[in-house]
Design an enzyme around this catalytic site. Sequence first.
Site, PDB file in Angstrom:
ATOM      1  N   GLU A  42     -20.936  59.254  23.932  1.00 21.65           N
ATOM      2  CA  GLU A  42     -22.161  59.032  24.684  1.00 21.65           C
ATOM      3  C   GLU A  42     -22.063  59.362  26.168  1.00 21.65           C
ATOM      4  O   GLU A  42     -23.071  59.668  26.796  1.00 21.65           O
ATOM      5  CB  GLU A  42     -22.589  57.556  24.525  1.00 21.65           C
ATOM      6  CG  GLU A  42     -23.078  57.188  23.142  1.00 21.65           C
ATOM      7  CD  GLU A  42     -24.365  57.909  22.772  1.00 21.65           C
ATOM      8  OE1 GLU A  42     -25.238  58.068  23.652  1.00 21.65           O
ATOM      9  OE2 GLU A  42     -24.493  58.326  21.610  1.00 21.65           O
ATOM     10  N   SER A  56     -45.873   0.849  -7.240  1.00 17.51           N
ATOM     11  CA  SER A  56     -44.888  -0.122  -7.716  1.00 17.51           C
ATOM     12  C   SER A  56     -43.486   0.092  -7.171  1.00 17.51           C
ATOM     13  O   SER A  56     -42.606  -0.735  -7.397  1.00 17.51           O
ATOM     14  CB  SER A  56     -44.833  -0.080  -9.250  1.00 17.51           C
ATOM     15  OG  SER A  56     -46.081  -0.445  -9.796  1.00 17.51           O
TER      16      SER A  56
END
Length: 813
Positions: A226, A504
Amino acid sequence: MSPVGRTFSLMSKGRKKITGKKRSTGKRAARKKTASQKNAVRRTRSRKKTGGGWIGRIWRLALLVAGICLGFLLPWVTYLNHQVTTEFEGRKWDIPSRVYARALELYPGASLTLKDLEIELSVAGYRRKTNAGRPGIYRVAGNTVEIYRRAFRFPDGAEDALRFSVRLQSGKVVSLRDVESATPLDLVRLEPAEIAAIYPLLKEDRTLVKIKDVPPLLLTGLQAVEDRNFKHHPGVDIKGIARAALANLKAGRAVQGGSTLTQQLVKNYFLTDERSVARKVNEAIMALLLEYHYDKSEILEAYLNEVFLGQQGAYAVHGFGRASLYYFDRPLEQLEAQHIALLIGLVRGASYYNPRRHSERALKRRNQVLSAFETTGLLSAAQARTAAASPLDVTEQPRSRGTRYPDFVDLVRRQLAQVYREEDLKTEGLSIFTTLAPTDQEKAQRAVSQGLKSLYDRGLSASLQAAMVLADTDSGEIRALVGDRDASRAGFNRALDARRQIGSVIKPLVYLLALEYEADYNLLTRIEDRPLSLKQPDGSLWTPANYDHVSHGEVTLLEALTRSYNQATVRLGLNIGISHLLRKLEQLGVRVDVQAVPSVFLGAVELTPLEVTQIYQSLAAGGYSVPLRAVIAVQTADGDELVRYPLRMMSLAHREAIGVLNYAMTQVVEQGTAKALPGLLGKQLVIAGKTGTTNDRRDSWFVGYTRQRIAVVWVGEDDNRPARVTGSNAAMRLWAGLFRELSIESLDLRLPDGASWLWVDRDNGKLTGEHCPAAIQLPFVDGSGPAQLSDCLARTRDEEEESFWRKWFGKKN
């Protein structure tokens, strides 16, 4: 003088006069001519000095423009310099926090099947191969699994990669062995699976690396491909730009870029991808400024962490550290030349060269990079050929980085919010270690989805929703949590947010309060199950009825609880007091804001499944209360521990009454409203449970626990309309679907100090002998047992006493 002479003389004088006049006029003309010539010379000199008329004007205009530009440029450069120094100085990236499941511990004797082990490995991103040659791979040979565990930093310290084998038999771990040294191992931990990441707003995913930890080939190779002049240019490479322009001109297309690594970093870190002259100018100026203020190693390290290298769903993969894991499932330091070449090749265009989508294109690009390595002397010709002959070696799919279990992660985030800001969770790169067990979570999700489908097949609504919470009884660690029939759907989390009446499910607390009054109550105490009407605060009458619309007269506490009789429970509750029940809920970890009316005894209290789990954890643990937790520890990005969530256990009062109640709840499963459970499980185990149903059959609840596990399930409609569900026909079936797949043990019914087992006559409640008719063994809080003896026990004791006297004295007493 003769007249002729005078005449000549006069003529001469006249000529002289005329000649004098002409001379005087010539002098004036000469003077004028001289002045004109001097002006012309001056004008010529002036023109020479200014370069001519039109050139001079252009020059003056140029100077004016330059002055204006300079006036604007200096402030702009000053601004860009400020931006570079302030933003780059700290180089702080927003790093997502990562959420991990619990680490699976393997040791001889641990309960584990091959199926469950493979689930754990799959969620952790392991791949099954014929050879476990590198970390992240496992192979199966019969009942032996060879695993190459990855290196990992656990909350209590880092551990290196380890290649080991585990042998399984009959659902147990038989042995563990180090493959390299062939030595047995006592304990091995698999690294935990990453189950979620909490991302920053920019949706960028990265793993930061330090330049000293980066493979040298990556550093030199990146520059070779690069920016070969990286070490020497001041941020902008004029020769490189010219070289790229010439190459592009020859090729007739863009084949080479002229931007330096510094310019690329500036574009990625500070600027946008806009293609304009202004952006390129800013890029060049900022590159020069960046190089002026910082050294090359700092710039290169920043580049390694910033460059875009891929896309995983909605999240961008930035930096070589994360890209290494994304493409190869390996840390950066383990990459070989061909892997490094591929990553460097992706810098040119991560989407264009995506190796999973465009493998041929990516392979060609990788080999171009390898060729550059060879050209620059980074690899020998032989090394380059070997690397070029290698496959891409990219994993088929990246490890999941999204939220795998959104409902559980929702709970994690809520618990973390008590300590951390949301911003910190999104930006600080924290490691969050949780309690989730992937195998249990997968089974819970399957139990909910398949269970609801089964209910639909049985005639119930297709729109039923459900929630499920599974936890360890002793530690309170949540192992699984499901808040939607579609476990992958994030949204309304019913396990945490669905407040519904619990019916319950609250009744055992009423009976627990009674058992705490040992002088007045035990399991055989008789109470009335008869109709009653109570005046409400609004003046209306409330008349509770039993589910079967039958009153059963005088019944024992044990029968009333196991059969879930409403009228008996309300009568018992009125004797105890509503305020006592509300205080008991708070003692068990849940605060409720409810009007103190008698309907509370039948569950007219709205709670979430998580809150119900918290209540029953204390009962399941035998009276030791611990806060339910989803988070174990939190570490910084550097591995420093921020918070550890220790086990906080509190012993409750009246543990002996809880021990007695736990037995009563096993009878709910054996002979009460949950008696169908053993058949659904296909196992004969001692299990405590309680069904719950609300008015008009809107809500179905089931709570059940064994020695080590407790789970709560809710089923109903989101809009609270009647759903034709009961505790046993819906929620209990989903609970059974989960526990069929779990390794479970019977509930431990050993009593704590202050309670004991007694043989009693189930018909009259009197003390009796083990071999007497109607004898049953029941737990009693000390001091609450019957004082009267049954006839059978009285005779037995008389006979024992008579036998004693005969033995010693040969006669009756």
